[in-house]
Motif scaffolding. Structure first.
Motif, mmCIF file in Angstrom:
data_model
loop_
_atom_site.group_PDB
_atom_site.id
_atom_site.type_symbol
_atom_site.label_atom_id
_atom_site.label_comp_id
_atom_site.label_asym_id
_atom_site.label_seq_id
_atom_site.Cartn_x
_atom_site.Cartn_y
_atom_site.Cartn_z
ATOM 1 N N ALA A 17 0.803 -1.034 -0.047
ATOM 2 C CA ALA A 17 0.119 0.161 0.017
ATOM 3 C C ALA A 17 0.834 1.369 -0.072
ATOM 4 C CB ALA A 17 -0.999 0.016 1.223
ATOM 5 N N ASP A 18 1.981 1.146 0.818
ATOM 6 C CA ASP A 18 2.928 2.386 0.915
ATOM 7 C C ASP A 18 3.555 2.515 -0.513
ATOM 8 O OD1 ASP A 18 2.538 3.574 3.255
ATOM 9 O OD2 ASP A 18 3.809 1.949 4.402
ATOM 10 N N ALA A 19 4.006 1.576 -1.105
ATOM 11 C CA ALA A 19 4.706 1.680 -2.532
ATOM 12 C C ALA A 19 3.527 2.057 -3.566
ATOM 13 C CB ALA A 19 5.398 0.482 -2.839
ATOM 14 N N PHE A 20 2.474 1.596 -3.403
ATOM 15 C CA PHE A 20 1.506 1.844 -4.307
ATOM 16 C C PHE A 20 1.224 3.368 -4.242
ATOM 17 C CE2 PHE A 20 -3.140 2.502 -5.717
ATOM 18 C CZ PHE A 20 -2.886 2.031 -7.211
ATOM 19 N N ASP A 21 1.015 4.121 -3.003
ATOM 20 C CA ASP A 21 0.784 5.480 -2.844
ATOM 21 C C ASP A 21 1.646 6.298 -3.578
ATOM 22 O OD1 ASP A 21 -1.647 4.879 -1.614
ATOM 23 O OD2 ASP A 21 -0.706 5.312 0.240
ATOM 24 N N GLN A 22 2.879 5.924 -3.318
ATOM 25 C CA GLN A 22 4.302 6.375 -3.827
ATOM 26 C C GLN A 22 4.135 6.464 -5.275
ATOM 27 O OE1 GLN A 22 8.025 5.164 -2.312
ATOM 28 N NE2 GLN A 22 9.171 6.408 -3.778
ATOM 29 N N LEU A 23 3.894 5.323 -5.989
ATOM 30 C CA LEU A 23 3.655 5.278 -7.402
ATOM 31 C C LEU A 23 2.467 6.255 -7.969
ATOM 32 C CD1 LEU A 23 4.101 3.701 -10.187
ATOM 33 C CD2 LEU A 23 2.173 2.282 -9.211
ATOM 34 N N LEU A 24 1.588 6.132 -7.123
ATOM 35 C CA LEU A 24 0.629 7.148 -7.607
ATOM 36 C C LEU A 24 1.091 8.772 -7.674
ATOM 37 C CD1 LEU A 24 -2.757 5.928 -5.890
ATOM 38 C CD2 LEU A 24 -2.177 5.881 -8.062
ATOM 39 N N ASP A 25 1.644 9.081 -6.539
ATOM 40 C CA ASP A 25 2.005 10.422 -6.222
ATOM 41 C C ASP A 25 3.193 10.742 -7.347
ATOM 42 O OD1 ASP A 25 0.658 10.716 -3.979
ATOM 43 O OD2 ASP A 25 2.099 10.462 -2.681
ATOM 44 N N GLU A 26 4.139 9.697 -7.731
ATOM 45 C CA GLU A 26 5.098 9.899 -8.718
ATOM 46 C C GLU A 26 4.647 10.063 -10.064
ATOM 47 O OE1 GLU A 26 8.078 7.148 -7.780
ATOM 48 O OE2 GLU A 26 8.816 8.061 -6.066
ATOM 49 N N ARG A 27 3.869 9.225 -10.459
ATOM 50 C CA ARG A 27 3.487 9.103 -11.754
ATOM 51 C C ARG A 27 2.060 9.413 -12.022
ATOM 52 N NH1 ARG A 27 5.399 3.292 -13.499
ATOM 53 N NH2 ARG A 27 4.451 3.987 -15.468
ATOM 54 N N PHE A 28 1.170 9.430 -11.407
ATOM 55 C CA PHE A 28 -0.424 9.568 -11.756
ATOM 56 C C PHE A 28 -1.058 10.642 -11.010
ATOM 57 C CE2 PHE A 28 1.061 5.108 -12.757
ATOM 58 C CZ PHE A 28 0.465 5.225 -13.977
ATOM 59 N N SER A 29 -0.526 11.421 -10.508
ATOM 60 C CA SER A 29 -1.262 12.508 -9.499
ATOM 61 C C SER A 29 -2.303 13.600 -10.601
ATOM 62 C CB SER A 29 -0.405 13.646 -8.588
ATOM 63 O OG SER A 29 0.696 14.284 -9.748
ATOM 64 N N ALA A 30 -1.714 13.669 -11.722
ATOM 65 C CA ALA A 30 -2.423 14.528 -12.856
ATOM 66 C C ALA A 30 -3.551 13.961 -13.185
ATOM 67 C CB ALA A 30 -1.433 14.692 -14.109
ATOM 68 N N VAL A 31 -3.760 12.327 -13.058
ATOM 69 C CA VAL A 31 -4.999 11.764 -13.651
ATOM 70 C C VAL A 31 -5.840 11.423 -12.744
ATOM 71 C CG1 VAL A 31 -3.674 11.009 -15.785
ATOM 72 C CG2 VAL A 31 -3.733 9.533 -13.809
ATOM 73 N N LEU A 32 -5.540 11.713 -11.557
ATOM 74 C CA LEU A 32 -6.575 11.365 -10.294
ATOM 75 C C LEU A 32 -7.725 12.483 -10.009
ATOM 76 C CD1 LEU A 32 -4.177 9.978 -7.849
ATOM 77 C CD2 LEU A 32 -5.813 8.821 -9.228
ATOM 78 N N ALA A 33 -9.007 12.264 -10.274
ATOM 79 C CA ALA A 33 -9.836 13.044 -10.063
ATOM 80 C C ALA A 33 -9.939 13.530 -8.545
ATOM 81 C CB ALA A 33 -11.273 12.534 -10.624
ATOM 82 N N VAL A 34 -10.289 14.840 -8.444
ATOM 83 C CA VAL A 34 -10.251 15.508 -6.854
ATOM 84 C C VAL A 34 -11.724 15.283 -6.504
ATOM 85 C CG1 VAL A 34 -10.322 17.445 -5.479
ATOM 86 C CG2 VAL A 34 -8.427 17.068 -7.539
ATOM 87 N N SER A 35 -12.012 14.596 -5.342
ATOM 88 C CA SER A 35 -13.474 14.297 -5.014
ATOM 89 C C SER A 35 -14.021 15.585 -4.366
ATOM 90 C CB SER A 35 -13.287 12.963 -3.926
ATOM 91 O OG SER A 35 -12.656 12.002 -4.463
#
Length: 106
Positions: free
Chosen positions: A88-106
């Motif tokens: 889970a920690d590594a997945f969160d880091q992956l999201l932060d590093e590579r996918f923050s621009a494609v995550l929708a803000v709730s």
């Protein structure tokens, strides 16, 4: 590979308090994401494959239209272990590093 022991509830509760994006559901760690489009969700799930292989720990990943759901638990321990928290920690880091621009803000 030997699996780590199941964690005590207080350890899991403490980790969850520091990781509000994750929830506990039926002795599983769950993270639900909203994305800007369907291809972004597919890309996120594809990107976590290397992580899953490296840790020898494979989540249940569900992709829907503009959404991704990951479910983690250590099957042979019947609940959450340190391996799930590490993933889970590594997945969160992956999201932060590579996918923050494609995550929708709730």
């Amino acid at each position: 590979m030997s699996r780590p022991e199941r964690l005590e509830d207080d350890v899991i509760d403490s980790w969850l308090a520091e990781h509000p994006a994750w929830i506990l559901e039926n002795d599983h760690l769950v993270r639900e994401l909203r994305t800007v489009d369907y291809p972004s969700g597919v890309a996120i799930v594809a990107a976590q494959v290397d992580l899953a292989q490296r840790l020898d720990h494979h989540p249940i990943a569900t992709i829907g239209y503009k959404e991704v759901r990951l479910v983690l638990w250590t099957h042979d321990r019947g609940g959450i272990t340190r391996l799930d928290l590490e993933y889970a920690d590594a997945f969160d880091q992956l999201l932060d590093e590579r996918f923050s621009a494609v995550l929708a803000v709730s």
